[in-house]
Design a protein around this motif. Structure first.
Motif, PDB file in Angstrom:
ATOM      1  N   VAL A  28      68.091  89.270  20.608  1.00  0.00           N
ATOM      2  CA  VAL A  28      68.063  88.315  19.325  1.00  0.00           C
ATOM      3  C   VAL A  28      68.729  87.074  20.176  1.00  0.00           C
ATOM      4  O   VAL A  28      69.375  87.073  20.761  1.00  0.00           O
ATOM      5  N   TYR A  29      68.358  85.925  19.345  1.00  0.00           N
ATOM      6  CA  TYR A  29      68.942  84.688  19.587  1.00  0.00           C
ATOM      7  C   TYR A  29      68.712  83.611  18.400  1.00  0.00           C
ATOM      8  O   TYR A  29      67.971  83.923  17.555  1.00  0.00           O
ATOM      9  N   PRO A  30      69.807  82.687  18.253  1.00  0.00           N
ATOM     10  CA  PRO A  30      69.576  82.098  16.989  1.00  0.00           C
ATOM     11  C   PRO A  30      68.392  81.028  17.091  1.00  0.00           C
ATOM     12  O   PRO A  30      68.074  80.504  18.207  1.00  0.00           O
ATOM     13  N   TRP A  31      68.037  81.003  15.751  1.00  0.00           N
ATOM     14  CA  TRP A  31      67.003  79.684  15.698  1.00  0.00           C
ATOM     15  C   TRP A  31      67.844  78.192  15.477  1.00  0.00           C
ATOM     16  O   TRP A  31      68.979  78.380  15.122  1.00  0.00           O
ATOM     17  N   PRO A  32      67.095  77.159  15.956  1.00  0.00           N
ATOM     18  CA  PRO A  32      67.853  75.872  15.739  1.00  0.00           C
ATOM     19  C   PRO A  32      68.695  75.640  14.346  1.00  0.00           C
ATOM     20  O   PRO A  32      69.722  75.159  14.326  1.00  0.00           O
ATOM     21  N   ALA A  33      68.140  76.150  13.350  1.00  0.00           N
ATOM     22  CA  ALA A  33      68.498  75.889  12.018  1.00  0.00           C
ATOM     23  C   ALA A  33      69.892  76.889  11.749  1.00  0.00           C
ATOM     24  O   ALA A  33      70.859  76.233  11.382  1.00  0.00           O
ATOM     25  N   GLN A  34      69.707  78.075  12.392  1.00  0.00           N
ATOM     26  CA  GLN A  34      70.900  78.725  12.436  1.00  0.00           C
ATOM     27  C   GLN A  34      72.044  78.277  13.257  1.00  0.00           C
ATOM     28  O   GLN A  34      73.224  78.304  12.822  1.00  0.00           O
ATOM     29  N   ILE A  35      71.750  77.520  14.363  1.00  0.00           N
ATOM     30  CA  ILE A  35      72.544  76.701  15.120  1.00  0.00           C
ATOM     31  C   ILE A  35      73.284  75.838  14.403  1.00  0.00           C
ATOM     32  O   ILE A  35      74.546  75.549  14.067  1.00  0.00           O
ATOM     33  N   TYR A  36      72.504  75.021  13.793  1.00  0.00           N
ATOM     34  CA  TYR A  36      72.841  73.881  12.972  1.00  0.00           C
ATOM     35  C   TYR A  36      73.861  74.347  11.837  1.00  0.00           C
ATOM     36  O   TYR A  36      74.660  73.490  11.654  1.00  0.00           O
ATOM     37  N   TYR A  37      73.415  75.147  11.035  1.00  0.00           N
ATOM     38  CA  TYR A  37      74.383  75.534   9.877  1.00  0.00           C
ATOM     39  C   TYR A  37      75.371  76.552  10.087  1.00  0.00           C
ATOM     40  O   TYR A  37      75.876  76.992   9.181  1.00  0.00           O
ATOM     41  N   ASP A  38      75.527  76.971  11.496  1.00  0.00           N
ATOM     42  CA  ASP A  38      76.456  77.876  11.725  1.00  0.00           C
ATOM     43  C   ASP A  38      76.435  79.219  11.043  1.00  0.00           C
ATOM     44  O   ASP A  38      77.186  79.918  10.552  1.00  0.00           O
ATOM     45  N   ASP A  39      74.896  79.493  10.982  1.00  0.00           N
ATOM     46  CA  ASP A  39      74.622  80.583  10.331  1.00  0.00           C
ATOM     47  C   ASP A  39      74.180  81.974  11.293  1.00  0.00           C
ATOM     48  O   ASP A  39      72.998  82.100  11.609  1.00  0.00           O
ATOM     49  N   PHE A  40      75.172  82.764  11.763  1.00  0.00           N
ATOM     50  CA  PHE A  40      74.882  83.600  12.797  1.00  0.00           C
ATOM     51  C   PHE A  40      75.182  85.076  12.289  1.00  0.00           C
ATOM     52  O   PHE A  40      75.211  85.995  12.880  1.00  0.00           O
ATOM     53  N   HIS A  41      75.054  85.193  10.817  1.00  0.00           N
ATOM     54  CA  HIS A  41      75.129  86.767  10.227  1.00  0.00           C
ATOM     55  C   HIS A  41      74.138  87.476  10.664  1.00  0.00           C
ATOM     56  O   HIS A  41      74.268  89.021  10.558  1.00  0.00           O
ATOM     57  N   HIS A  42      72.887  87.165  11.153  1.00  0.00           N
ATOM     58  CA  HIS A  42      71.764  87.943  11.473  1.00  0.00           C
ATOM     59  C   HIS A  42      72.015  88.909  12.569  1.00  0.00           C
ATOM     60  O   HIS A  42      71.539  89.886  13.053  1.00  0.00           O
ATOM     61  N   GLU A  43      72.856  88.381  13.351  1.00  0.00           N
ATOM     62  CA  GLU A  43      73.172  89.074  14.668  1.00  0.00           C
ATOM     63  C   GLU A  43      73.968  90.577  14.657  1.00  0.00           C
ATOM     64  O   GLU A  43      73.450  91.520  15.073  1.00  0.00           O
ATOM     65  N   LYS A  44      74.830  90.550  13.279  1.00  0.00           N
ATOM     66  CA  LYS A  44      75.333  91.596  13.243  1.00  0.00           C
ATOM     67  C   LYS A  44      74.317  92.781  12.615  1.00  0.00           C
ATOM     68  O   LYS A  44      74.142  93.909  12.791  1.00  0.00           O
ATOM     69  N   ILE A  45      73.397  92.197  11.732  1.00  0.00           N
ATOM     70  CA  ILE A  45      72.279  93.066  11.127  1.00  0.00           C
ATOM     71  C   ILE A  45      71.611  93.716  12.089  1.00  0.00           C
ATOM     72  O   ILE A  45      71.420  94.921  12.000  1.00  0.00           O
ATOM     73  N   TRP A  46      71.211  92.974  12.953  1.00  0.00           N
ATOM     74  CA  TRP A  46      70.367  93.383  14.151  1.00  0.00           C
ATOM     75  C   TRP A  46      70.987  94.575  15.183  1.00  0.00           C
ATOM     76  O   TRP A  46      70.562  95.415  15.634  1.00  0.00           O
ATOM     77  N   GLU A  47      72.307  94.034  15.296  1.00  0.00           N
ATOM     78  CA  GLU A  47      73.053  95.040  16.301  1.00  0.00           C
ATOM     79  C   GLU A  47      73.030  96.320  15.328  1.00  0.00           C
ATOM     80  O   GLU A  47      72.982  97.257  16.195  1.00  0.00           O
ATOM     81  N   GLU A  48      73.689  96.444  14.299  1.00  0.00           N
ATOM     82  CA  GLU A  48      73.497  97.546  13.624  1.00  0.00           C
ATOM     83  C   GLU A  48      72.225  98.437  13.415  1.00  0.00           C
ATOM     84  O   GLU A  48      72.136  99.458  13.704  1.00  0.00           O
ATOM     85  N   PHE A  49      71.231  97.474  13.392  1.00  0.00           N
ATOM     86  CA  PHE A  49      69.761  98.175  13.429  1.00  0.00           C
ATOM     87  C   PHE A  49      69.642  99.045  14.687  1.00  0.00           C
ATOM     88  O   PHE A  49      69.126 100.052  14.800  1.00  0.00           O
ATOM     89  N   ALA A  50      69.876  98.139  15.654  1.00  0.00           N
ATOM     90  CA  ALA A  50      69.765  98.679  16.962  1.00  0.00           C
ATOM     91  C   ALA A  50      70.248  99.931  17.137  1.00  0.00           C
ATOM     92  O   ALA A  50      69.953 101.033  17.750  1.00  0.00           O
ATOM     93  N   ASN A  51      71.574  99.942  16.875  1.00  0.00           N
ATOM     94  CA  ASN A  51      72.469 101.022  17.021  1.00  0.00           C
ATOM     95  C   ASN A  51      72.003 102.475  16.231  1.00  0.00           C
ATOM     96  O   ASN A  51      71.702 103.445  16.713  1.00  0.00           O
ATOM     97  N   GLU A  52      71.550 102.074  14.995  1.00  0.00           N
ATOM     98  CA  GLU A  52      70.901 103.180  14.203  1.00  0.00           C
ATOM     99  C   GLU A  52      69.699 103.892  14.861  1.00  0.00           C
ATOM    100  O   GLU A  52      69.340 105.061  14.488  1.00  0.00           O
ATOM    101  N   ASN A  53      68.976 103.034  15.279  1.00  0.00           N
ATOM    102  CA  ASN A  53      67.822 103.548  15.975  1.00  0.00           C
ATOM    103  C   ASN A  53      67.933 103.962  17.456  1.00  0.00           C
ATOM    104  O   ASN A  53      66.853 103.946  18.145  1.00  0.00           O
ATOM    105  N   LYS A  54      69.109 103.900  18.134  1.00  0.00           N
ATOM    106  CA  LYS A  54      69.270 104.146  19.501  1.00  0.00           C
ATOM    107  C   LYS A  54      68.543 103.285  20.342  1.00  0.00           C
ATOM    108  O   LYS A  54      67.812 103.819  21.145  1.00  0.00           O
TER     109      LYS A  54
END
Length: 101
Positions: A28-54
């Motif tokens: 995962v990487y942030p899109w420009p709008a996520q960088i601009y608005y300091d919206d990095f909450h998706h990172e944790k969502i996908w990290e947890e998803f990856a862990n759940e799915n091994k």
């Protein structure tokens, strides 16, 4: 709904890849709008998803400065979510450093 739909279809894809013995990485990487608005909450969502799915997980959020227009202008095609030449090189080097490449 978007996150749940993405999780559903990624799960289907991961199952297909595992069934065919294909190595999986969720990167995962942030899109420009996520960088601009300091919206990095998706990172944790996908990290947890990856862990759940091994599934191996790698985040490139740390490569981009939060709330920094120069980080956007230097690394992305103007008006687009794709990297420009400098951004592509940044990601390529990060993939090498991670051992994936």
């Amino acid at each position: 709904n978007g996150i749940n739909s993405s999780k559903k279809y990624l799960s289907l894809l991961f199952n297909l890849l595992k069934k065919n013995d294909i190595q999986i990485f969720l990167i995962v990487y942030p899109w420009p709008a996520q960088i601009y608005y300091d919206d990095f909450h998706h990172e944790k969502i996908w990290e947890e998803f990856a862990n759940e799915n091994k599934v191996s997980f790698l985040s490139f959020y740390n490569l981009f400065n939060k709330k920094n227009l120069s980080s956007i202008n230097e690394n992305f095609i103007p008006g687009d979510v794709h990297w420009n030449q400098k951004g592509s090189k940044l990601i390529f080097n990060a993939l090498i450093d991670s051992g994936i490449l």
